[in-house]
Motif scaffolding. Sequence first.
Motif, PDB file in Angstrom:
ATOM      1  N   GLY A  36      35.336  -0.439 -19.016  1.00  0.00           N
ATOM      2  CA  GLY A  36      34.088  -0.953 -18.454  1.00  0.00           C
ATOM      3  C   GLY A  36      34.075  -0.877 -16.938  1.00  0.00           C
ATOM      4  N   ALA A  37      35.214  -1.190 -16.318  1.00  0.00           N
ATOM      5  CA  ALA A  37      35.336  -1.065 -14.865  1.00  0.00           C
ATOM      6  C   ALA A  37      35.204   0.391 -14.443  1.00  0.00           C
ATOM      7  CB  ALA A  37      36.670  -1.633 -14.397  1.00  0.00           C
ATOM      8  N   GLY A  38      35.797   1.289 -15.230  1.00  0.00           N
ATOM      9  CA  GLY A  38      35.661   2.709 -14.917  1.00  0.00           C
ATOM     10  C   GLY A  38      34.220   3.158 -14.936  1.00  0.00           C
ATOM     11  N   PHE A  39      33.454   2.664 -15.911  1.00  0.00           N
ATOM     12  CA  PHE A  39      32.040   3.047 -16.001  1.00  0.00           C
ATOM     13  C   PHE A  39      31.229   2.479 -14.839  1.00  0.00           C
ATOM     14  CE2 PHE A  39      27.714   2.012 -17.540  1.00  0.00           C
ATOM     15  CZ  PHE A  39      27.250   3.310 -17.708  1.00  0.00           C
ATOM     16  N   VAL A  40      31.350   1.177 -14.594  1.00  0.00           N
ATOM     17  CA  VAL A  40      30.553   0.539 -13.534  1.00  0.00           C
ATOM     18  C   VAL A  40      30.900   1.114 -12.164  1.00  0.00           C
ATOM     19  CG1 VAL A  40      30.132  -1.638 -12.311  1.00  0.00           C
ATOM     20  CG2 VAL A  40      30.135  -1.591 -14.810  1.00  0.00           C
ATOM     21  N   GLU A  41      32.190   1.201 -11.862  1.00  0.00           N
ATOM     22  CA  GLU A  41      32.592   1.704 -10.548  1.00  0.00           C
ATOM     23  C   GLU A  41      32.253   3.184 -10.397  1.00  0.00           C
ATOM     24  OE1 GLU A  41      33.313  -0.163  -8.239  1.00  0.00           O
ATOM     25  OE2 GLU A  41      34.016  -2.010  -9.162  1.00  0.00           O
ATOM     26  N   LEU A  81      25.817  -1.543 -18.599  1.00  0.00           N
ATOM     27  CA  LEU A  81      27.092  -1.545 -19.308  1.00  0.00           C
ATOM     28  C   LEU A  81      26.985  -2.317 -20.616  1.00  0.00           C
ATOM     29  CD1 LEU A  81      30.309  -1.204 -19.308  1.00  0.00           C
ATOM     30  CD2 LEU A  81      30.323  -3.469 -18.249  1.00  0.00           C
ATOM     31  N   ILE A  82      26.333  -3.469 -20.590  1.00  0.00           N
ATOM     32  CA  ILE A  82      26.186  -4.275 -21.797  1.00  0.00           C
ATOM     33  C   ILE A  82      25.395  -3.519 -22.857  1.00  0.00           C
ATOM     34  CG2 ILE A  82      25.103  -6.355 -22.734  1.00  0.00           C
ATOM     35  CD1 ILE A  82      25.805  -7.788 -20.141  1.00  0.00           C
ATOM     36  N   ALA A  83      24.292  -2.892 -22.452  1.00  0.00           N
ATOM     37  CA  ALA A  83      23.449  -2.166 -23.408  1.00  0.00           C
ATOM     38  C   ALA A  83      24.229  -1.036 -24.081  1.00  0.00           C
ATOM     39  CB  ALA A  83      22.213  -1.622 -22.709  1.00  0.00           C
ATOM     40  N   VAL A  84      24.929  -0.238 -23.291  1.00  0.00           N
ATOM     41  CA  VAL A  84      25.680   0.892 -23.847  1.00  0.00           C
ATOM     42  C   VAL A  84      26.835   0.388 -24.709  1.00  0.00           C
ATOM     43  CG1 VAL A  84      27.075   2.914 -23.259  1.00  0.00           C
ATOM     44  CG2 VAL A  84      25.025   2.402 -21.938  1.00  0.00           C
ATOM     45  N   SER A  85      27.475  -0.695 -24.291  1.00  0.00           N
ATOM     46  CA  SER A  85      28.598  -1.238 -25.059  1.00  0.00           C
ATOM     47  C   SER A  85      28.146  -1.735 -26.425  1.00  0.00           C
ATOM     48  CB  SER A  85      29.260  -2.387 -24.288  1.00  0.00           C
ATOM     49  OG  SER A  85      29.740  -1.964 -23.037  1.00  0.00           O
ATOM     50  N   MET A 143      28.782   9.957 -17.778  1.00  0.00           N
ATOM     51  CA  MET A 143      29.756   8.865 -17.744  1.00  0.00           C
ATOM     52  C   MET A 143      29.516   7.895 -18.889  1.00  0.00           C
ATOM     53  SD  MET A 143      30.455   8.091 -13.764  1.00  0.00           S
ATOM     54  CE  MET A 143      32.023   7.422 -14.226  1.00  0.00           C
ATOM     55  N   ALA A 144      28.239   7.654 -19.219  1.00  0.00           N
ATOM     56  CA  ALA A 144      27.927   6.781 -20.350  1.00  0.00           C
ATOM     57  C   ALA A 144      28.437   7.393 -21.654  1.00  0.00           C
ATOM     58  CB  ALA A 144      26.423   6.532 -20.426  1.00  0.00           C
ATOM     59  N   TRP A 145      28.358   8.736 -21.780  1.00  0.00           N
ATOM     60  CA  TRP A 145      28.849   9.379 -23.000  1.00  0.00           C
ATOM     61  C   TRP A 145      30.367   9.247 -23.111  1.00  0.00           C
ATOM     62  CZ3 TRP A 145      32.309  13.324 -23.952  1.00  0.00           C
ATOM     63  CH2 TRP A 145      32.380  13.733 -25.290  1.00  0.00           C
ATOM     64  N   LEU A 146      31.078   9.490 -22.024  1.00  0.00           N
ATOM     65  CA  LEU A 146      32.528   9.316 -22.042  1.00  0.00           C
ATOM     66  C   LEU A 146      32.903   7.894 -22.449  1.00  0.00           C
ATOM     67  CD1 LEU A 146      33.808  11.143 -18.816  1.00  0.00           C
ATOM     68  CD2 LEU A 146      34.469  11.663 -21.174  1.00  0.00           C
ATOM     69  N   TYR A 147      32.208   6.934 -21.874  1.00  0.00           N
ATOM     70  CA  TYR A 147      32.485   5.526 -22.145  1.00  0.00           C
ATOM     71  C   TYR A 147      32.194   5.193 -23.608  1.00  0.00           C
ATOM     72  CZ  TYR A 147      31.745   0.461 -22.035  1.00  0.00           C
ATOM     73  OH  TYR A 147      31.777  -0.879 -22.303  1.00  0.00           O
ATOM     74  N   SER A 148      31.014   5.576 -24.081  1.00  0.00           N
ATOM     75  CA  SER A 148      30.600   5.260 -25.442  1.00  0.00           C
ATOM     76  C   SER A 148      31.473   5.969 -26.477  1.00  0.00           C
ATOM     77  CB  SER A 148      29.129   5.651 -25.640  1.00  0.00           C
ATOM     78  OG  SER A 148      28.717   5.444 -26.967  1.00  0.00           O
ATOM     79  N   ALA A 149      31.782   7.242 -26.250  1.00  0.00           N
ATOM     80  CA  ALA A 149      32.588   7.997 -27.204  1.00  0.00           C
ATOM     81  C   ALA A 149      33.975   7.383 -27.354  1.00  0.00           C
ATOM     82  CB  ALA A 149      32.692   9.453 -26.763  1.00  0.00           C
ATOM     83  N   GLY A 150      34.561   6.919 -26.266  1.00  0.00           N
ATOM     84  CA  GLY A 150      35.866   6.281 -26.343  1.00  0.00           C
ATOM     85  C   GLY A 150      35.829   5.040 -27.225  1.00  0.00           C
ATOM     86  N   ILE A 151      34.795   4.208 -27.038  1.00  0.00           N
ATOM     87  CA  ILE A 151      34.668   2.991 -27.845  1.00  0.00           C
ATOM     88  C   ILE A 151      34.489   3.332 -29.321  1.00  0.00           C
ATOM     89  CG2 ILE A 151      33.184   0.997 -28.314  1.00  0.00           C
ATOM     90  CD1 ILE A 151      32.623   0.821 -25.342  1.00  0.00           C
ATOM     91  N   LEU A 152      33.593   4.256 -29.616  1.00  0.00           N
ATOM     92  CA  LEU A 152      33.297   4.596 -31.003  1.00  0.00           C
ATOM     93  C   LEU A 152      34.502   5.193 -31.722  1.00  0.00           C
ATOM     94  CD1 LEU A 152      29.683   5.843 -30.485  1.00  0.00           C
ATOM     95  CD2 LEU A 152      30.362   4.421 -32.415  1.00  0.00           C
ATOM     96  N   LEU A 153      35.212   6.093 -31.062  1.00  0.00           N
ATOM     97  CA  LEU A 153      36.372   6.711 -31.708  1.00  0.00           C
ATOM     98  C   LEU A 153      37.487   5.687 -31.937  1.00  0.00           C
ATOM     99  CD1 LEU A 153      36.487  10.142 -29.856  1.00  0.00           C
ATOM    100  CD2 LEU A 153      35.950   9.750 -32.273  1.00  0.00           C
ATOM    101  N   ILE A 154      37.708   4.809 -30.971  1.00  0.00           N
ATOM    102  CA  ILE A 154      38.707   3.757 -31.160  1.00  0.00           C
ATOM    103  C   ILE A 154      38.314   2.866 -32.336  1.00  0.00           C
ATOM    104  CG2 ILE A 154      39.647   1.639 -30.146  1.00  0.00           C
ATOM    105  CD1 ILE A 154      39.638   3.094 -27.439  1.00  0.00           C
TER     106      ILE A 154
END
Length: 363
Positions: A272-277, A149-153, A211-222
């Motif tokens: 982050g919880a969504g990604f890890v869980e 999670l830290i690396a992708v974030s 799941m990593a793409w969904l997580y990363s794309a959300g952060i980048l677009l925000i």
Amino acid sequence: MRSPALRHVLTHLITPLLMCLGMGLAYMGAFVTPEPHHLPVAVVGTAPGAKVFAQTVKDTAGDELDVRTVATRGDAVRLLEAREVTGAYVPSAKAPELLVASAASDMGATAVEKVFTPVAAREGVPLKITDVAEPVADDPTGQGLFFLLIAVSIGSYASVAALGAAGAGLAMRVRALLALGVSAVVSGIGALLAGPVFHLAHHDLAGVWGMAWLYSAGILLIGVGLHTFLKRWTTLTMMVLFVMLNFTSSGGLFRPELQNGFFGALHAFWNGAGFVEGVRALLYFGGDGLGRTVWTLAAWLLAGLAVTAVAAVYERTRRPLPAATVPGAESEPRRDSAAQTAQEAEEEAEEEAEEEAEETVGV
């Protein structure tokens, strides 16, 4: 303050000092004193003795434990696999057993062992501990997903500075498309680390990447959208959203039942919880609960799309109108002036991007 250079330096020191304060409050508040808060456990048995025992444990522990009884050991295993309880105690005069699922939370398993080991010791019998969902041997504590999670974030929010500042001259739709492309690369690196490099994922690697793409794309677009409004303060905002509040509430180190109510509440809907869980459910629990975590990540992605859309409209309304062309000798100087203005804007954007990149730190 007379010196513009000194004022410039002091202004830029505000960000790291606020980061220091924020990181200290977030990490120390979330991780320094983990204590059970309504930690869910089960006692196996329907006889009156089992119910009395469960009530005794509850009365002794108070708000630290939420104790229920289940009819059979199989029922307890199913609750553990659904992550509805952290541990299940099977009473026995000769061979009591404690069931845990350390893949869900190694710290949670340790916490329930500390609760029930003295119980068996008072009866003068050893406690058998059975782990019904162990993490892979390459990740014995199950905490590798937190570091993934830290690396992708970091790959995601650090890229916002480049896309937001250096790409300020590009149309918002172009920056948004670049954000989606960068997120594909970042999530690909995450999948590479999780699979071939560190062997955290022995199966369903494509699902981990998704799941990593969904997580990363959300952060980048925000981040790209917020940069339109916040400029160099975007870095601090991203750190608050996706480090200070995100890592601490992810459940990667401590489940929410071992944290205070604030971080426990964030765990229910933070990305982050969504990604890890979600990755845990995919790798260790047959996908149970995966749908909810995917919807959580999708909601953050939709939020990112909404922020970029608002930013695009804002930029379009504030875009200066082109100067009217005037025939004669004045046209050439005006073109020169426009070119000079564009060059200055580009140099300013490059300087801003460099400053943001320097302020973007990994944790």
